[in-house]
Design a protein around this motif. Structure first.
Motif, PDB file in Angstrom:
ATOM      1  N   TYR A 197     -19.149  14.147 -39.901  1.00 25.44           N
ATOM      2  CA  TYR A 197     -19.460  12.748 -39.627  1.00 25.44           C
ATOM      3  C   TYR A 197     -18.421  11.878 -40.326  1.00 25.44           C
ATOM      4  N   PRO A 198     -17.797  10.976 -39.578  1.00 29.06           N
ATOM      5  CA  PRO A 198     -16.705  10.174 -40.157  1.00 29.06           C
ATOM      6  C   PRO A 198     -17.188   9.230 -41.243  1.00 29.06           C
ATOM      7  N   ARG A 199     -16.332   9.023 -42.224  1.00 28.13           N
ATOM      8  CA  ARG A 199     -16.616   8.023 -43.257  1.00 28.13           C
ATOM      9  C   ARG A 199     -15.887   6.742 -42.853  1.00 28.13           C
ATOM     10  N   ASN A 200     -16.580   5.941 -42.041  1.00 23.80           N
ATOM     11  CA  ASN A 200     -15.958   4.718 -41.518  1.00 23.80           C
ATOM     12  C   ASN A 200     -16.782   3.488 -41.883  1.00 23.80           C
ATOM     13  N   ILE A 201     -17.271   3.468 -43.122  1.00 23.74           N
ATOM     14  CA  ILE A 201     -18.169   2.406 -43.560  1.00 23.74           C
ATOM     15  C   ILE A 201     -17.526   1.028 -43.433  1.00 23.74           C
ATOM     16  N   ALA A 202     -16.307   0.886 -43.953  1.00 26.40           N
ATOM     17  CA  ALA A 202     -15.642  -0.430 -43.989  1.00 26.40           C
ATOM     18  C   ALA A 202     -15.399  -0.973 -42.584  1.00 26.40           C
ATOM     19  N   PHE A 203     -14.869  -0.125 -41.693  1.00 22.72           N
ATOM     20  CA  PHE A 203     -14.575  -0.606 -40.341  1.00 22.72           C
ATOM     21  C   PHE A 203     -15.866  -0.838 -39.554  1.00 22.72           C
ATOM     22  N   LYS A 204     -16.867  -0.009 -39.781  1.00 25.03           N
ATOM     23  CA  LYS A 204     -18.148  -0.183 -39.094  1.00 25.03           C
ATOM     24  C   LYS A 204     -18.778  -1.519 -39.475  1.00 25.03           C
ATOM     25  N   GLU A 205     -18.722  -1.859 -40.754  1.00 23.23           N
ATOM     26  CA  GLU A 205     -19.250  -3.143 -41.204  1.00 23.23           C
ATOM     27  C   GLU A 205     -18.474  -4.293 -40.575  1.00 23.23           C
ATOM     28  N   LEU A 206     -17.162  -4.119 -40.433  1.00 26.72           N
ATOM     29  CA  LEU A 206     -16.326  -5.153 -39.835  1.00 26.72           C
ATOM     30  C   LEU A 206     -16.699  -5.355 -38.362  1.00 26.72           C
ATOM     31  N   VAL A 207     -16.919  -4.254 -37.655  1.00 23.74           N
ATOM     32  CA  VAL A 207     -17.308  -4.329 -36.244  1.00 23.74           C
ATOM     33  C   VAL A 207     -18.672  -5.005 -36.107  1.00 23.74           C
ATOM     34  N   ASN A 208     -19.620  -4.601 -36.952  1.00 23.55           N
ATOM     35  CA  ASN A 208     -20.969  -5.171 -36.888  1.00 23.55           C
ATOM     36  C   ASN A 208     -20.977  -6.669 -37.200  1.00 23.55           C
ATOM     37  N   SER A 209     -20.033  -7.103 -38.022  1.00 24.91           N
ATOM     38  CA  SER A 209     -19.959  -8.524 -38.377  1.00 24.91           C
ATOM     39  C   SER A 209     -19.240  -9.338 -37.306  1.00 24.91           C
ATOM     40  N   GLY A 210     -18.624  -8.648 -36.336  1.00 25.11           N
ATOM     41  CA  GLY A 210     -17.884  -9.343 -35.287  1.00 25.11           C
ATOM     42  C   GLY A 210     -16.602  -9.978 -35.776  1.00 25.11           C
ATOM     43  N   ASN A 211     -16.052  -9.445 -36.873  1.00 25.93           N
ATOM     44  CA  ASN A 211     -14.874 -10.061 -37.495  1.00 25.93           C
ATOM     45  C   ASN A 211     -13.655  -9.143 -37.456  1.00 25.93           C
ATOM     46  N   VAL A 212     -13.585  -8.297 -36.417  1.00 22.97           N
ATOM     47  CA  VAL A 212     -12.477  -7.347 -36.310  1.00 22.97           C
ATOM     48  C   VAL A 212     -11.130  -8.063 -36.232  1.00 22.97           C
ATOM     49  N   SER A 213     -11.131  -9.277 -35.688  1.00 22.96           N
ATOM     50  CA  SER A 213      -9.882 -10.021 -35.505  1.00 22.96           C
ATOM     51  C   SER A 213      -9.204 -10.396 -36.817  1.00 22.96           C
ATOM     52  N   ILE A 214      -9.896 -10.204 -37.943  1.00 19.54           N
ATOM     53  CA  ILE A 214      -9.260 -10.502 -39.239  1.00 19.54           C
ATOM     54  C   ILE A 214      -8.104  -9.540 -39.480  1.00 19.54           C
ATOM     55  N   ILE A 215      -8.134  -8.356 -38.828  1.00 18.48           N
ATOM     56  CA  ILE A 215      -7.010  -7.429 -38.896  1.00 18.48           C
ATOM     57  C   ILE A 215      -5.971  -7.906 -37.893  1.00 18.48           C
ATOM     58  N   LYS A 216      -4.892  -8.474 -38.367  1.00 15.99           N
ATOM     59  CA  LYS A 216      -3.901  -9.106 -37.504  1.00 15.99           C
ATOM     60  C   LYS A 216      -2.991  -8.105 -36.800  1.00 15.99           C
TER      61      LYS A 216
END
Length: 249
Positions: free
Chosen positions: A119-138
């Motif tokens: 099972y992937p350890r993708n906590i940080a990116f998953k939280e970013l996706v759930n917050s709808g703020n993926v665009s902060i990664i330029k």
């Protein structure tokens, strides 16, 4: 400063210097506009700096998750390769290859049946996706590859779930009525262990077409999972390189 401008305008009006007053008023307006633009620029600069700092923190967390995920991916890929090898040996027994030692049969079927999942350890990116703020990664390459990795894992989970169902039908259920699981686990855990194994049970198992089909499916599905995992690992490696470069800028 505003009081000074107001007093200057008042003096010019009292002295009936209309032309100078208009020029002064225009100049004052330009100064105010320039001041506002400078203030907005400073505010934007501060906001961009704040967003960049937040982006770097997020990238650091994602990088740590990816590096941990890479370790798990390498381990599970090795295990998938081992399971394919054991499944192929088991298939050969069902096609007439002689079993040199009873422990070989017990060890290989246990190796295939032992259920392992990554099972992937993708906590940080998953939280970013759930917050709808993926665009902060330029960086679009980083952002898109992270999304690709997430989608690849979802596809892999679907295949793995289907494989588990196959295991239940073709391997777990038939074997549970024929062979002692405990003996298989003992031999698989310790190849040098000396215990009495049942040649009769193996003979019964070798007559089961369901079990043979189970090992065929196990080999096929583990190869497929192995290929998917390698592709994910390649994307993880690539993303790690990109994130490190982005952080160093």
């Amino acid at each position: 400063m505003i009081k000074f401008f107001r007093q200057t305008r008042y003096d010019l009006m009292n002295k009936n210097k209309t032309g100078k007053y208009l020029k002064y008023a225009i100049g004052e307006t330009i100064l105010v506009v320039v001041g506002i633009l400078i203030a907005l620029q400073i505010n934007n600069w501060n906001e961009n700096k704040k967003n960049r700092q937040q982006e770097l923190i997020i990238l650091e967390n994602i990088l740590q998750d990816l590096e941990n995920d890479k370790i798990g991916l390498n381990k599970i890929i090795e295990r998938r390769i081992s399971k394919v090898a054991s499944a192929e040996i088991m298939i050969s027994y069902y096609e007439g290859v002689k079993i040199d030692k009873l422990s070989d049969y017990y060890s290989h079927w246990t190796n295939v049946l032992y259920w392992e999942a990554h099972y992937p350890r993708n906590i940080a990116f998953k939280e970013l996706v759930n917050s709808g703020n993926v665009s902060i990664i330029k960086n679009a390459d980083i952002r898109n590859t992270l999304l690709d990795i997430t989608a690849s894992y979802e596809e892999l989970f679907a295949v793995r779930e289907h494989m588990y169902d196959d295991y239940g039908i073709y391997l777990y259920s038939p074997y549970s009525e024929i062979i002692d699981y405990g003996d298989g686990i003992k031999v698989w855990s310790n190849p040098n262990i000396k215990i009495e194994l049942s040649e009769k049970d193996i003979a019964v198992a070798l007559k089961s077409k369901a079990i043979k089909n189970g090992f065929t499916l196990a080999s096929f599905n583990n190869v497929g999972l192995q290929e998917q995992l390698i592709q994910i690992l390649n994307n993880v490696d690539l993303t790690i390189v990109w994130i490190k470069k982005e952080i160093e800028q």
